[in-house]
Write an enzyme that holds these catalytic residues in place. Structure first.
Site, short mmCIF file in Angstrom:
data_model
loop_
_atom_site.label_atom_id
_atom_site.label_comp_id
_atom_site.label_asym_id
_atom_site.label_seq_id
_atom_site.Cartn_x
_atom_site.Cartn_y
_atom_site.Cartn_z
N GLU A 4 2.32 -2.84 4.44
CA GLU A 4 3.28 -3.13 3.81
C GLU A 4 4.75 -3.24 4.61
OE1 GLU A 4 3.10 -2.56 -0.68
OE2 GLU A 4 5.23 -1.98 -0.48
N ASP A 30 -2.11 2.86 -5.00
CA ASP A 30 -1.94 2.91 -3.28
C ASP A 30 -3.14 2.18 -2.87
OD1 ASP A 30 0.52 5.14 -3.15
OD2 ASP A 30 -1.23 5.59 -4.69
N ASP A 52 -0.92 0.82 2.74
CA ASP A 52 0.15 0.96 1.86
C ASP A 52 0.81 2.33 2.25
OD1 ASP A 52 1.97 0.63 -0.03
OD2 ASP A 52 0.64 1.76 -1.63
#
Lengths: 192, 192
Positions: free
Chosen positions: B76, B149, B15
């Site tokens: 991501e 996260d 992330d």
């Protein structure tokens, strides 16, 4: 030339891109005169997966840093308002350029296209041709630097040196902020 | 467990972020069962120059890759429509994650937040809490993974394995596209 006797700042300018990444290295003296050291374009294959395009770009940039040992790296600042698909690739490429600088212990800075145009032509809304013409004149080139990405990279490098040079300490002494100096020293120590 | 006898796919989920970058490694079996291998957060100092923050992030990601040897990296996908200042740092961080994968010869893929939520909860508009709860359930964790996260990184890794696993070839065989296989082989050869 008188300008070769004063200390000069060697700057690598990077016009970030995945398909074509412009790179230009210049030596800029305290009197603002400049000399072309290297100009080129790093290309990556459009049909290659993104992770390997970024690896190829990093390898190309490291080669330029190793060959020309710049004291500063200037990267064009990327904005989010343009074409969304393209801007992400450009932002990632700019991150790779900054990373390569950081890993080599070289301070980096970003400049907007308007700042570059204003620094090089005196006019922030100058067109590409005006920028190329001024870059060629300053570097005493016989022809306009080609392609445009390469010219932009040289303009970035000149912009960086000249903007730094306008500080009181002059271009050689003023190249690093205190934070950059501290981190650059730490990065170099860690790699010994 | 029956699932430990079938080949599993080890995925690193990332992330991306400059201040906090979530990283999560999972082993996912062909029957979709999954095991937590590693979860953590890489932080970089907010007051450090960007080039050294990116270098620190790359070093942290390389440590995770070296320690856990994932077969795939899932990052991501970043979009340009959010906060402009933050999104550029996030885009640059995602570029670093993809680079680290490419340089290690590991194929990478990006997934949108909606794809991740849909894969993990069955609902593309699920909230963070629902995603964390499902991640904890799938990985049989006693508590919700923290911070968010880190949970997002685990969700990304699960999403990647499960979406790959839905192809006919199954997760182990289907992890690379032909282009990724070719480039991964070339990258590995170049580093010998």
């Amino acid at each position: 030339m008188a300008s070769s006797r004063v200390p000069s700042l060697r700057v690598l300018g990077v016009d970030p891109g995945l398909t074509r990444c412009g790179v230009g290295v210049v030596d800029v003296a305290a009197d603002r005169s400049a000399r072309l050291v290297y100009v080129g374009v790093i290309r990556t294959e459009a049909d290659a997966p993104i992770e390997f395009r970024l690896a190829a770009l990093a390898a190309g940039l490291r080669d330029v840093v190793r060959a020309h040992d710049p004291a500063a790296v200037a990267v064009e600042r990327v904005f989010a308002q343009h074409n969304r698909q393209t801007v992400m690739g450009t932002a990632q490429a700019s991150g790779i350029a900054l990373l390569v600088a950081g890993e080599a212990g070289i301070p980096a800075a970003t400049h907007t296209p308007t700042e570059v145009k204003a620094a090089v032509t005196g006019y922030g809304a100058a067109d590409k041709r005006q920028v190329q013409t001024m870059v060629a004149r300053v570097l005493r080139l016989d022809a306009l630097p080609q392609p445009a990405d390469a010219a932009d990279a040289l303009a970035l490098a000149l912009c960086h040196a000249w903007r730094r040079g306008s500080s009181a300490a002059g271009p050689a002494a003023g190249a690093l902020t205190p934070a950059q100096q501290r981190w650059a020293d730490a990065e170099r120590l860690a790699r010994r």
